[in-house]
Enzyme design. Sequence first.
Site, PDB file in Angstrom:
ATOM      1  CE1 TYR A 188     -42.430  25.543  20.585  1.00 15.94           C
ATOM      2  CE2 TYR A 188     -40.143  25.399  19.897  1.00 15.94           C
ATOM      3  CZ  TYR A 188     -41.360  24.793  20.107  1.00 15.94           C
ATOM      4  OH  TYR A 188     -41.525  23.461  19.851  1.00 15.94           O
ATOM      5  CB  THR A 201     -48.632  26.288  17.650  1.00 14.93           C
ATOM      6  OG1 THR A 201     -48.779  24.909  18.024  1.00 14.93           O
ATOM      7  CG2 THR A 201     -49.945  27.000  17.797  1.00 14.93           C
ATOM      8  CG  ASP A 202     -42.155  24.891  16.774  1.00 13.68           C
ATOM      9  OD1 ASP A 202     -42.165  23.649  16.788  1.00 13.68           O
ATOM     10  OD2 ASP A 202     -41.172  25.549  16.384  1.00 13.68           O
ATOM     11  CD1 TRP A 203     -44.739  18.319  18.224  1.00 19.19           C
ATOM     12  CD2 TRP A 203     -45.162  19.908  16.723  1.00 19.19           C
ATOM     13  NE1 TRP A 203     -45.380  17.735  17.145  1.00 19.19           N
ATOM     14  CE2 TRP A 203     -45.652  18.690  16.220  1.00 19.19           C
ATOM     15  CE3 TRP A 203     -45.343  21.062  15.952  1.00 19.19           C
ATOM     16  CZ2 TRP A 203     -46.285  18.582  14.978  1.00 19.19           C
ATOM     17  CZ3 TRP A 203     -45.968  20.952  14.713  1.00 19.19           C
ATOM     18  CH2 TRP A 203     -46.430  19.735  14.248  1.00 19.19           C
ATOM     19  CG  LEU A 250     -46.437  27.409  21.620  1.00 20.13           C
ATOM     20  CD1 LEU A 250     -45.688  26.503  20.661  1.00 20.13           C
ATOM     21  CD2 LEU A 250     -47.079  28.557  20.846  1.00 20.13           C
TER      22      LEU A 250
END
Length: 645
Positions: free
Chosen positions: A324, A360-362, A364
Amino acid sequence: MNIIPRWAWQPVAIGVAIIAICGATRLSPSLPVTLLRHSHVLKNSNGTGFRDLNKNQRLDVYEDVHQPIEKRIQDLLRQMTLEEKAGMLFINGARINEDGSIEDKPGKGIFAFAPNAAKLLTEKKMNHFNLWAIPANPHTLAVWYNKMQQLAEASRLGIPITIASDPRSHFSNNIFAMQASGFSQWCEPLGLAAIGDPQLTRQFADMVRQEYLAVGIREALHPQVDLATEPRWPRISGTFGEDAQLSARMATAYILGFQGATLNAQGVATMTKHFSGGGPQREGLDPHFPFQRGQIYPGHNFKYHLIPFEAAFAAHTAGIMPYYGVPMGQTKEDVGFSYNKAIITDLLRHHYRYDGVVCTDWGLVTDAHLDTIVWPARAWGVEKLSIPERMQKIIDAGVDQFGGENNPEVVIQLVREGKVSERRIDSSVVRLLRQKFQLGLFDNPYVAEDKAATTVGRADFVAAGEASQRRAITLLKNDQKILPLKQSLKLYLQNIDPAVAARYGTVVNRPEDADLAIIRLQTPFYPVESNIPLAKMFHHGDLDFKGTQLDSILQLLHKVPTIVDIYLDRPAVIPEISQAAKGLLADFGASDAAVLDVIFGKFKPGGHLPIELPSSMDAVRAQKEDVPYDSKDPLYKFGFGLRYE
C-alpha cells in the site's frame, strides 16, 4: 432465484451417472478418480476422455491436455466475453459455511463480512477467491472446494476457480497469520530466518504445499520478503528479518518448496510480497490505515530492499503483490505502489522483465463500511480520484488483478468508454489463465475429500513443525550457565500453562516458595488511536515495557532467579530485563512445551537473531528506516545466538 444447481450437492451420484452414460470402459483408464466422481462434463474423443467445458460436444484446443499451454490460452481467450475477462481480474475473500455448502448463509465471527463465493462466481464471473476463516475439519473445506469447482464447471466456459490463502501454518497469535485449523504449526518466517537453514525452509514449504493441495488451496499469498529495517513496523514477524542476503536465501527455498522448479499440477503458486519492499515505513506506521506517513529512504537504500525480490524472480515466483505504501521521493509522483507506473511497468515489468501475475494488496479502490465505521480505501496519493479513475490508473500502471474488490463492472465500463483497451485487459487475462493452466486446474481441479483430513495435520508434518519451533529459539543470556535447568525444581510461572510445566518440576503459587521462576513475555506494543477497529489490533508504537508493567517484571526478577522467554514479533527493547534475568531466550512462535523443552535441555537452542535488539527507544528513533542493523550500541546484534556447552 436459486443460483446453485441440484447436482452441486450430489457429486457421488453424478459420478456414477457419468460412468453409466459415457461407459466406464470407454473413458481413458488414466482419468483420476476425483474427476470421474465430481465432473459432470466428461466426454469421449477417439476413446479418450476429456472435459467438455464449453458443452459444445467436441474437443476444443483449450480442453485438450496434449496442446501447448499458450495455444490453449489463446483458444480460450477468443471465446471469452468482456464480462468473463473482467471477472478474472478480481480476487476477494470468501466465507465458508460450516457444513461445506455453498449457499449464501449468514456469516459468523470476525470474517462474517466476507462475500459468498458462489454469488461472485455466477453474478460477477469471478473465479479467484482467498480464504480467511475456514472450517475446523479439513474434510469440510474439501467438500466446499469441490462444490465450488462444480459450480465453476457449469459456467459457460467452465473456467475453474483458484483458491488462495494467507499463511496458516504457523504457531502464532499475529493478526496476519490465519487460524491453523488442523494444519501443521511451524515457527513464524522470522523463526525460519533465525534457524537460517534453506533446506529446512524448503521442507517447510513442501509440507505445507501438500496440506494446501489436499483442500484445494492453489495459491499462497506469501512469502513476505520485505526487509525489517524499521523495528517499529507491525509486520516484521511475517518477514525473514532485516538482512537482504538472508532473506533472499530463504525466499528461494520457500518458493521452490511450494512451486517446484517449474510450476505444475502438484505445485502451489506463490505470490511474493510486497514489491518493492514494504519495510521502511516512516515511524513504523503501517499503510493499511490513513495515519500512515509514507515509506522513506533516509539512507538512500531503496535498491537494498529489492535484493530478496531478485531472488524470487530467479526462482520464478508466479505472482507479485505490491504494498500500500508510498515510496516517498523515489519516483515522479508520490502515489502507492500499485498506482505507480514507474514501479510496476518501468521497474518490475521492464527492468526485471517480470511477466507473472501482479495483484494489488486488498482494498485499494473501494472504501470498506464496517457498521458505522468507514475504513478508507488504501488509495494513498490518489484519494481524490473516483473509483473508475483509480482502477484505470492501476491498470495503466501495469497491474493484472485487484485484491479485495468485487466490481468488474467498472472495468467493463472503462473498456466500453474507450479509457482502457480490451487488448490491455487481454494481457492480464493471459497471465491469469496461464497460471490456472500451469496448475492443472483445467484438466482436473478436484480433490479427494476423503484424504483431506489425513494429509492436513499429518503426524510427520506436525512433528517437523514442532521441531522448528524449538530449533528457532535463540539463547541470548545464560548467566553462570544456569541453562539447561535440572528437573524436579520448584517453579513459579507467569504466562505458562501449569499443566505443561508440571512435567518438568513442581509448580508453586508464590515466588517465595520457588527455586526459580520462568516467565514468558511478548514484545510490547501501544495501539495507535483510530476509529478503525482493526488498526488497534496492529502492533504499533514503542518496543519497551513501561511503568507498572516493567516494575512488576523487574520485582519478580529481583525476588527469585528467573528465566525469561520473549516472543519477538518485533525487536523488543529490554535492557533492564536482560540485565536482571538469569537466562534470556527469544522465540518466534513457540508453544509452552517447545520453550520448556529448550529450557530443560531436551532440545538445544539453535537460533541466531534475524533482527537486532536495540538498547533504547532513543536508538530506535535515531536509526534510519531503510537501513539494516544501524541502531546505536544494540543490546543484541543481528546474528547473535548462544549455545549450550
